[in-house]
Write an enzyme that holds these catalytic residues in place. Structure first.
Site, PDB file in Angstrom:
ATOM      1  N   LEU A 110      -1.494  -2.673 -52.151  1.00 13.16           N
ATOM      2  CA  LEU A 110      -1.074  -2.186 -53.459  1.00 13.16           C
ATOM      3  C   LEU A 110      -1.458  -0.715 -53.520  1.00 13.16           C
ATOM      4  O   LEU A 110      -2.510  -0.319 -53.003  1.00 13.16           O
ATOM      5  CB  LEU A 110      -1.777  -2.956 -54.584  1.00 13.16           C
ATOM      6  CG  LEU A 110      -1.395  -4.429 -54.770  1.00 13.16           C
ATOM      7  CD1 LEU A 110      -2.238  -5.050 -55.878  1.00 13.16           C
ATOM      8  CD2 LEU A 110       0.084  -4.578 -55.093  1.00 13.16           C
ATOM      9  N   ASP A 111      -0.620   0.097 -54.152  1.00  8.45           N
ATOM     10  CA  ASP A 111      -0.938   1.515 -54.279  1.00  8.45           C
ATOM     11  C   ASP A 111      -2.293   1.688 -54.959  1.00  8.45           C
ATOM     12  O   ASP A 111      -2.743   0.821 -55.718  1.00  8.45           O
ATOM     13  CB  ASP A 111       0.130   2.232 -55.106  1.00  8.45           C
ATOM     14  CG  ASP A 111       1.496   2.203 -54.434  1.00  8.45           C
ATOM     15  OD1 ASP A 111       1.543   1.990 -53.202  1.00  8.45           O
ATOM     16  OD2 ASP A 111       2.503   2.374 -55.139  1.00  8.45           O
ATOM     17  N   LYS A 112      -2.905   2.825 -54.722  1.00  9.48           N
ATOM     18  CA  LYS A 112      -4.232   3.097 -55.278  1.00  9.48           C
ATOM     19  C   LYS A 112      -4.256   2.928 -56.794  1.00  9.48           C
ATOM     20  O   LYS A 112      -5.215   2.384 -57.360  1.00  9.48           O
ATOM     21  CB  LYS A 112      -4.667   4.516 -54.892  1.00  9.48           C
ATOM     22  CG  LYS A 112      -6.042   4.910 -55.397  1.00  9.48           C
ATOM     23  CD  LYS A 112      -6.399   6.321 -54.949  1.00  9.48           C
ATOM     24  CE  LYS A 112      -7.734   6.761 -55.533  1.00  9.48           C
ATOM     25  NZ  LYS A 112      -8.096   8.138 -55.118  1.00  9.48           N
ATOM     26  N   THR A 114      -2.250   1.072 -58.600  1.00  7.38           N
ATOM     27  CA  THR A 114      -1.670  -0.205 -59.017  1.00  7.38           C
ATOM     28  C   THR A 114      -2.753  -1.272 -59.082  1.00  7.38           C
ATOM     29  O   THR A 114      -3.669  -1.292 -58.262  1.00  7.38           O
ATOM     30  CB  THR A 114      -0.569  -0.646 -58.029  1.00  7.38           C
ATOM     31  OG1 THR A 114       0.464   0.340 -58.024  1.00  7.38           O
ATOM     32  CG2 THR A 114       0.024  -1.989 -58.415  1.00  7.38           C
ATOM     33  N   HIS A 200       5.705   2.328 -51.751  1.00  3.86           N
ATOM     34  CA  HIS A 200       5.964   2.725 -53.145  1.00  3.86           C
ATOM     35  C   HIS A 200       7.298   2.172 -53.653  1.00  3.86           C
ATOM     36  O   HIS A 200       7.988   2.824 -54.448  1.00  3.86           O
ATOM     37  CB  HIS A 200       5.980   4.250 -53.292  1.00  3.86           C
ATOM     38  CG  HIS A 200       4.656   4.914 -53.063  1.00  3.86           C
ATOM     39  ND1 HIS A 200       3.455   4.373 -53.472  1.00  3.86           N
ATOM     40  CD2 HIS A 200       4.346   6.090 -52.465  1.00  3.86           C
ATOM     41  CE1 HIS A 200       2.465   5.189 -53.137  1.00  3.86           C
ATOM     42  NE2 HIS A 200       2.970   6.228 -52.516  1.00  3.86           N
TER      43      HIS A 200
END
Length: 248
Positions: A110-112, A114, A200
């Site tokens: 998961l993105d930082k 998110t 992303h």
């Protein structure tokens, strides 16, 4: 001591795997009489034992051996989905020592910024199945999007979105949950199910239709949903039923 007909392992391998100590530390513990099998102090840390049959104790505490670990983490924003990072806190930094000894890793990322559901395990085959492009395991997100997400967007997402690098996504299920007017403009609350995991991807899909994701949370992966009572930054082991949902 080994338990006839059962699989046996070296005692020091079992204990080191469970984080009791290194091989040299375990030899010292054996010499000090601190390791017992079936109530008797062992004299050799390399003795073969059956962890399913024999009772293993270290300093009076029973050691329950297992090879695999399966964790559900409610990832907070600001933490990276990696096993190590020179700059940022990682999801492994959120784990207790007794769980880190299994060397788990995040299944996907998961993105930082998110938050939401992240599975951590040391089960390589399961992770491979969940991430394999051929499996198309669905991932469900909830998001707040700056812009008026409308039915035209729903149809475009359902047909697949072309990203900025030319990649055409698989059809995605976009559901509009609500809208609100703010000083920034219209903010749409949505739910989105995608079937791949490009870099992303959710943010880039909305960027492709002229909108911007300002909050993103993953709430499900395959048939597994993020537990509603799991606080952000907390984690727990998967139940047998939840693990079966992932394996379907």
């Amino acid at each position: 001591m080994s338990g006839k007909g059962k699989q046996t392992l070296r005692l020091d391998k079992i204990l080191s795997h469970m984080g009791v100590g290194t091989r040299s530390e375990l030899k010292r513990m054996v010499k000090q009489g601190r390791i017992h099998v079936d109530g008797k102090a062992v004299k050799d840390s390399g003795v073969q034992v059956n962890p399913e049959v024999n009772v293993i104790e270290a300093d009076g505490e029973r050691i329950m051996y297992r090879e695999m670990i399966y964790l559900m983490l409610h990832k907070p924003p600001g933490v990276v989905s990696a096993t190590e990072d020179n700059r940022d806190k990682t999801v492994l930094d959120l784990l207790r020592k007794e769980d880190r000894v299994f060397n788990p890793f995040p299944v996907g990322r998961l993105d930082k910024d998110t938050e939401g559901l992240l599975i951590l395990t040391n089960d390589g085959p399961l992770a491979h199945d969940l991430l394999s492009p051929r499996k198309h395991v669905p991932k469900t997100y909830e998001a707040r999007v700056l812009g008026n997400v409308d039915e035209a967007d729903v149809q475009r997402f359902n047909a697949g979105i072309q990203l900025d690098d030319g990649y055409e996504t698989l059809p995605a299920e976009l559901t509009i949950l609500g809208r609100e007017e703010t000083e920034e403009g219209t903010i749409s609350s949505i739910s989105l199910i995608i079937h791949e995991g490009k870099f992303h991807q959710v943010k880039r899909m909305f960027q492709a239709v002229g909108k911007r994701v300002i909050y993103l949370k993953r709430v499900a992966m395959g048939g597994l949903e993020l537990a509603s009572d799991l606080a952000i930054g907390s984690y727990r082991e998967l139940t047998a039923e939840e693990l079966n949902l992932l394996r379907k």
